[in-house]
Design a protein around this motif. Structure first.
Motif, short mmCIF file in Angstrom:
data_model
loop_
_atom_site.label_atom_id
_atom_site.label_comp_id
_atom_site.label_asym_id
_atom_site.label_seq_id
_atom_site.Cartn_x
_atom_site.Cartn_y
_atom_site.Cartn_z
N UNK A 75 0.83 -1.21 0.00
CA UNK A 75 0.00 0.00 0.00
C UNK A 75 0.86 1.26 0.00
N UNK A 76 2.00 1.20 0.70
CA UNK A 76 2.89 2.37 0.78
C UNK A 76 3.66 2.57 -0.51
N UNK A 77 4.26 1.50 -1.04
CA UNK A 77 5.10 1.67 -2.22
C UNK A 77 4.26 1.87 -3.48
N UNK A 78 3.01 1.40 -3.47
CA UNK A 78 2.16 1.62 -4.64
C UNK A 78 1.85 3.10 -4.82
N UNK A 79 1.91 3.86 -3.71
CA UNK A 79 1.73 5.30 -3.82
C UNK A 79 2.90 5.93 -4.57
N UNK A 80 4.09 5.34 -4.38
CA UNK A 80 5.29 5.86 -5.05
C UNK A 80 5.40 5.36 -6.49
N UNK A 81 4.95 4.13 -6.70
CA UNK A 81 5.08 3.50 -8.02
C UNK A 81 3.84 2.64 -8.28
N UNK A 82 2.77 3.22 -8.79
CA UNK A 82 1.54 2.46 -9.01
C UNK A 82 1.67 1.38 -10.08
N UNK A 83 2.76 1.37 -10.83
CA UNK A 83 2.96 0.35 -11.87
C UNK A 83 3.72 -0.87 -11.35
N UNK A 84 4.07 -0.86 -10.07
CA UNK A 84 4.89 -1.93 -9.52
C UNK A 84 4.08 -3.23 -9.35
N UNK A 85 4.66 -4.34 -9.83
CA UNK A 85 4.10 -5.67 -9.56
C UNK A 85 4.84 -6.21 -8.34
N UNK A 86 4.12 -6.33 -7.24
CA UNK A 86 4.69 -6.63 -5.92
C UNK A 86 4.29 -8.06 -5.55
N UNK A 87 5.26 -8.95 -5.42
CA UNK A 87 4.98 -10.37 -5.16
C UNK A 87 5.47 -10.78 -3.78
N UNK A 111 -3.79 -2.15 -18.37
CA UNK A 111 -4.45 -1.06 -17.61
C UNK A 111 -3.47 -0.07 -16.98
N UNK A 112 -2.16 -0.32 -17.12
CA UNK A 112 -1.16 0.61 -16.61
C UNK A 112 -0.90 0.53 -15.13
N UNK A 113 -1.51 -0.44 -14.44
CA UNK A 113 -1.38 -0.52 -12.99
C UNK A 113 -0.74 -1.83 -12.56
N UNK A 114 0.06 -1.74 -11.50
CA UNK A 114 0.64 -2.93 -10.92
C UNK A 114 -0.35 -3.63 -10.01
N UNK A 115 0.14 -4.53 -9.15
CA UNK A 115 -0.76 -5.29 -8.27
C UNK A 115 0.07 -5.95 -7.17
N UNK A 116 -0.64 -6.47 -6.17
CA UNK A 116 0.00 -7.22 -5.09
C UNK A 116 -0.36 -8.68 -5.23
N UNK A 117 0.64 -9.54 -5.37
CA UNK A 117 0.44 -10.97 -5.54
C UNK A 117 0.73 -11.70 -4.24
#
Length: 368
Positions: A107-119, A188-194
């Motif tokens: 939630x914190x890093x997505x504010x900095x980089x909304x395109x990040x795929x976080x696994x 869609x240009x957006x990352x996600x949390x896996x």
């Protein structure tokens, strides 16, 4: 061109699941930055060593960059956050809540980089009553009902020889979902949390047992099912010279061929699995493994000699296919075979020999 060329990956993981996942990403061309504490990944100290590090570490971390970072230091965290703004993928393997305490939760890093795929790779997932429980591969297999199916004829479960949860339940699903996350981002240009939970993913590997249980309430047991030793068509038979043959003539045509060659065609219509298994075992014990393989040669019977790992690496088939043709070298000049990966050769780099990083080798270059 490698499909992941230009993709930057931050790897916070240690030991096996995460490092194997990021190895696959690196093999496909991604730029993987491994973030280690001052003492390094625990696996660096395993035995045997190859150069300064263990062979386990070297096999799993070739082609990556290593930086040393004290994640409790606010100044270092600030630099890590800068790296995150430039990253495409982040892989972490801490217990749920650890990244949050470091200020690096999704939630914190997505504010900095909304395109990040976080696994996030864990044993039991990010949620649920067991999320914080400490465990290892065999624990996950035991919890998911897998170890129980490995029991010997005395009913004692055997220690699994393969780290199935770490690899088939963790590393491979993580890479698969990361690739899907990157494809989603393309759309869609957006990352996600896996949320990759190793124990959850083990159930997929036992699809047949789940199907039998759900459809007919026939829950599998060791030594009684088609692939757990309950069928003469899926057995390991001992030969005269105390070697073993893995016989898997499951389909009827293969089974008929097998019975014909071992001289037991009268068993084709016998339904007593234990009786048939005993009869076949008695006959198989009358010849050496080499004699049986000569008899079976050229016939479709699905019989293979049981060999050790060293012997398997020297098998002419695997050698001709180049399974072990790539090499790994360390800073002290040692060269061994590189770990084969399931990636198509189409996606691998041109380098035939790749090195693993020394601890903190790229710290200055990346964090300067």
């Amino acid at each position: 061109m490698q499909p992941l060329k230009g993709i930057k990956v931050l790897d916070f993981s240690t030991l096996l699941p995460g490092p194997m996942c990021t190895l696959l990403l690196a093999e496909a061309g991604a730029d993987v930055i491994k973030i280690e504490r001052a003492s390094g990944d625990d696996m660096r100290d395993y035995s045997p060593k190859i150069g300064a590090d263990s062979v386990n570490f070297s096999l799993l971390n070739r082609g990556k960059k290593s930086i040393v970072a004290d994640l409790k230091d606010p100044a270092i965290i600030a630099k890590i956050k800068h790296l995150i703004t430039e990253a495409d993928v982040l892989v972490e393997q801490f217990r749920p809540g650890v990244m949050d305490r470091l200020g690096l939760a999704y939630e914190a890093v997505a504010q900095m980089n909304p395109r990040l795929v976080y696994c996030s790779i864990t044993g039991f997932g990010q949620t649920g009553p067991s999320a914080q429980i400490a465990a290892h591969d065999m624990n996950y297999q035991a919890r998911a009902g897998m170890v129980a199916l490995s029991a010997d004829r005395h009913g004692v479960p055997l220690v699994p020889p393969v780290l199935t949860a770490d690899l088939a339940g963790g590393a491979y699903p993580a890479m698969m979902n990361i690739l899907l996350g990157l494809r989603k981002r393309d759309l869609d240009g957006l990352g996600c949390h896996l949320d990759v939970a190793m124990a959850d993913n083990l159930f997929t590997l036992m699809y047949w047992g789940l199907g039998n249980g759900w459809a007919a309430n026939q829950w599998p047991s060791p030594s009684n099912e088609l692939i757990t030793g309950g069928s003469p068509r899926y057995q390991v038979y001992q030969t005269l010279d105390d070697k073993f043959l893995a016989a898997a003539p499951l389909e009827e045509k293969f089974w008929i061929n097998f019975l014909t060659l071992v001289g037991l065609t009268e068993l084709q219509s016998v339904e007593d699995a234990r009786l048939v298994t005993a009869r076949v075992a008695k006959v198989m014990a009358q010849r050496t493994a080499a004699e049986w393989l000569t008899i079976f040669e050229g016939h479709d019977v699905c019989v293979t000699e049981v060999v050790g790992l060293e012997h398997a690496t020297q098998d002419p088939h695997f050698v001709e296919r180049g399974v072990f043709k790539r090499t790994l070298h360390t800073s002290d000049g040692t060269v061994i075979n590189a770990l084969p990966t399931p990636l198509s050769p189409l996606f691998l780099g041109e380098e035939s020999s790749v090195s693993s990083p020394s601890l903190g080798q790229h710290t200055h270059e990346i964090l300067k």
